[in-house]
Design an enzyme around this catalytic site. Structure first.
Site, PDB file in Angstrom:
ATOM      1  CB  CYS A  33      -0.135  -8.856  -0.021  1.00  0.00           C
ATOM      2  SG  CYS A  33       0.332  -7.199   0.482  1.00  0.00           S
ATOM      3  CB  CYS A 103       0.325  -1.852  -3.990  1.00  0.00           C
ATOM      4  SG  CYS A 103      -0.298  -3.463  -4.505  1.00  0.00           S
TER       5      CYS A 103
HETATM    6 FE1  FES Z   1       1.080  -6.227  -1.232  1.00  0.00          FE
HETATM    7 FE2  FES Z   1       1.228  -4.877  -3.448  1.00  0.00          FE
HETATM    8  S1  FES Z   1       0.604  -6.909  -3.228  1.00  0.00           S
HETATM    9  S2  FES Z   1       1.512  -4.174  -1.461  1.00  0.00           S
END
Ligand code: FES
Length: 144
Positions: A33, A103
């Site tokens: 991400c 996360c």
């Molecule tokens: Fe990357 Fe939450 S989407 S840490």
């Protein structure tokens, strides 16, 4: 979808910022991400975490879990801080949606990375502390 506690820590994150003379600093990212977390620890001579701050380029769940994680390790000994896992943090927040569980690993790993840095600076070994990863994706793969 998010608990009230998650929303509270997201809207009013605790311990955001950095420490000027930290005992240890750890940075961890998630390549998938692109989020990044940095933790600063101030540890006194008796091994108690006196202060902790964090900075993140992360999603809301990463902010909330890091905020809660800093609250949980503050005032704790290094060994007690090692017991603060992402599960402990999620429980303290009344849970996270399943897609957001990864996360919470950022906060746990960033604390471990900061402790690892502290140990290296002081040339000590912290029992039970594994060498942290720079990218939590490695962790997710090793766990599956
Ligand atoms: Fe990357 Fe939450 S989407 S840490």
């Amino acid at each position: 979808m998010y608990s009230e506690k998650v929303m509270d820590h997201f809207n009013n994150p605790r311990n955001v910022g950095e420490l000027e003379n930290p005992s240890g600093v750890g940075t961890v990212g998630n390549a998938k991400c692109g989020d990044i977390m940095r933790m600063y620890l101030d540890i006194d001579d008796t091994g108690v975490i006196q202060d902790v701050k964090f900075k993140t380029f992360g999603c809301g769940a990463a902010v909330a879990t890091s905020s809660m994680a800093t609250e949980l390790v503050k005032g704790k000994t290094i060994q007690e801080a090692l017991e603060v896992t992402n599960k402990t943090v999620m429980e303290a927040l009344d849970g996270l949606p399943p897609v957001k569980v990864h996360c919470s690993l950022l906060a746990e790993e960033a604390i471990h990375a900061a402790l690892w840095d502290y140990a290296e600076r002081n040339q000590i070994t912290i029992e039970g502390l594994k060498k942290p990863v720079e990218d939590i994706e490695e962790l997710e793969h090793s766990e599956t």
